[in-house]
Scaffold this motif. Sequence first.
Motif, mmCIF file in Angstrom:
data_model
loop_
_atom_site.group_PDB
_atom_site.id
_atom_site.type_symbol
_atom_site.label_atom_id
_atom_site.label_comp_id
_atom_site.label_asym_id
_atom_site.label_seq_id
_atom_site.Cartn_x
_atom_site.Cartn_y
_atom_site.Cartn_z
ATOM 1 N N THR A 299 0.825 -1.209 0.000
ATOM 2 C CA THR A 299 0.000 0.000 0.000
ATOM 3 C C THR A 299 0.860 1.261 0.000
ATOM 4 O O THR A 299 0.471 2.274 -0.563
ATOM 5 C CB THR A 299 -0.892 -0.020 1.265
ATOM 6 N N THR B 21 5.397 2.047 -4.579
ATOM 7 C CA THR B 21 5.030 2.575 -5.901
ATOM 8 C C THR B 21 4.969 1.480 -6.965
ATOM 9 O O THR B 21 5.399 0.345 -6.740
ATOM 10 C CB THR B 21 6.078 3.594 -6.369
ATOM 11 N N THR B 22 4.496 1.855 -8.144
ATOM 12 C CA THR B 22 4.490 0.917 -9.277
ATOM 13 C C THR B 22 5.917 0.584 -9.704
ATOM 14 O O THR B 22 6.168 -0.510 -10.197
ATOM 15 C CB THR B 22 3.698 1.493 -10.455
ATOM 16 N N TYR C 266 6.799 -2.406 -7.745
ATOM 17 C CA TYR C 266 6.207 -3.635 -8.288
ATOM 18 C C TYR C 266 7.012 -4.126 -9.499
ATOM 19 O O TYR C 266 7.289 -5.322 -9.629
ATOM 20 C CB TYR C 266 4.747 -3.388 -8.691
ATOM 21 N N TRP D 122 -8.428 -3.594 -3.822
ATOM 22 C CA TRP D 122 -7.627 -2.750 -4.710
ATOM 23 C C TRP D 122 -6.162 -3.184 -4.796
ATOM 24 O O TRP D 122 -5.607 -3.280 -5.895
ATOM 25 C CB TRP D 122 -7.722 -1.285 -4.250
ATOM 26 N N GLU D 123 -5.514 -3.466 -3.650
ATOM 27 C CA GLU D 123 -4.087 -3.792 -3.714
ATOM 28 C C GLU D 123 -3.851 -5.133 -4.406
ATOM 29 O O GLU D 123 -2.864 -5.325 -5.113
ATOM 30 C CB GLU D 123 -3.470 -3.780 -2.306
ATOM 31 N N PHE E 281 -5.678 -6.297 -6.819
ATOM 32 C CA PHE E 281 -5.823 -5.975 -8.235
ATOM 33 C C PHE E 281 -4.559 -5.285 -8.761
ATOM 34 O O PHE E 281 -4.021 -5.631 -9.815
ATOM 35 C CB PHE E 281 -7.046 -5.065 -8.440
ATOM 36 N N ARG E 282 -4.065 -4.299 -8.014
ATOM 37 C CA ARG E 282 -2.897 -3.531 -8.455
ATOM 38 C C ARG E 282 -1.689 -4.464 -8.636
ATOM 39 O O ARG E 282 -0.992 -4.405 -9.644
ATOM 40 C CB ARG E 282 -2.584 -2.454 -7.398
ATOM 41 N N ALA E 283 -1.461 -5.365 -7.655
ATOM 42 C CA ALA E 283 -0.337 -6.302 -7.752
ATOM 43 C C ALA E 283 -0.473 -7.189 -8.993
ATOM 44 O O ALA E 283 0.508 -7.444 -9.702
ATOM 45 C CB ALA E 283 -0.270 -7.166 -6.497
ATOM 46 N N GLN F 294 -1.763 -6.539 -11.783
ATOM 47 C CA GLN F 294 -1.420 -5.804 -13.007
ATOM 48 C C GLN F 294 0.086 -5.833 -13.275
ATOM 49 O O GLN F 294 0.532 -5.535 -14.376
ATOM 50 C CB GLN F 294 -1.887 -4.342 -12.919
ATOM 51 N N HIS G 20 -1.131 -11.293 -4.773
ATOM 52 C CA HIS G 20 -1.168 -10.553 -3.506
ATOM 53 C C HIS G 20 -2.135 -11.223 -2.530
ATOM 54 O O HIS G 20 -3.270 -11.530 -2.882
ATOM 55 C CB HIS G 20 -1.630 -9.121 -3.800
ATOM 56 N N THR H 105 -10.309 -3.106 -15.127
ATOM 57 C CA THR H 105 -10.336 -1.918 -14.277
ATOM 58 C C THR H 105 -10.919 -2.320 -12.933
ATOM 59 O O THR H 105 -11.472 -3.414 -12.785
ATOM 60 C CB THR H 105 -11.193 -0.783 -14.888
#
Length: 286
Positions: A11, A14-15, A18, A56-57, A59-61, A63, A68, A273
């Motif tokens: 959290t 940054t990207t 990742y 959300w996290e 999902f973000r991971a 990507q 996660h 998304t």
Amino acid sequence: MRIFDPHIHMTSRTTDDYEAMYAAGVRAVTEPAFWLGQPRSSAASFYDYFDALVGWERFRAAQFGIRHHCTIALNPKEANDPRCAEVLDALPRYLAKDGVVAVGEVGFDSMTDDEEKAFVRQLDLAGEHDLPVLVHTPHRDKVEGTRRTLELVAASGLPPERVLVDHLNEVTVDMVAGSGCWLGFSIYPDTKMDERRMVRILADHGLDRMIVNSAADWGRSDPLKTAKTGQAMRGAGFSEDDVDRVLWRNPVAFYGQSGRLLLDPVDIDQTATFEGNSVLRGQRPA
Ligand SMILES: [Zn+2]
């Protein structure tokens, strides 16, 4: 080198992190629920954070090609704040969710009575929900905090192999090794514990139940410390199989006790998304 970072607070990263983690071999992580650096002023603030960890996290991971998972708990520091006490009643709702692979981080920060009460209650919740537990040991009074931690774990009746005691060092490794719990080591850029000392501990104590993490968060920390420990192990003559055991198979065995790990490679979906707590596929506006 394939890496499961069993304790990292994405959290606050940054990207770029990742991308660098993926390039270094990280394919899965566990993000423990913890303090945010600034005190939360109400229980509702926790629920938004927990929702972000399971939604959300994750999902973000994905990507970035990384699986996660998270652990959910009232953290030791905020167990002292009466405004946050009702979080304990809401935990069962979160502990039932996919992607929640343990109760944690629980344990001691300043060794207060309120911390101990929250710790004991959450050990019970782990038993009721059939989940492993991630235990934070304090950075001050680490020996006494670890000793009391092991007493409470033994009194809880949880099997020791369901408990990971984290942030250990040369001084606390023996007591935890003797308890039957898993041993967690956080590798920092400063003096608390570095990869060279970690390799010496592995050489002296063996690889059984040994788990290494970066514990990276919003403070000075390094999300590549797992990979750097793997390189240091190679440099000290450990085999590729030894590195794989410490950086992948051990954390997978521990969190796998939840029955909820997802470890197959991520099929990165550029059309996905995230809206209203769920992933939408193929609906990105042109
Ligand atoms: Zn942490």
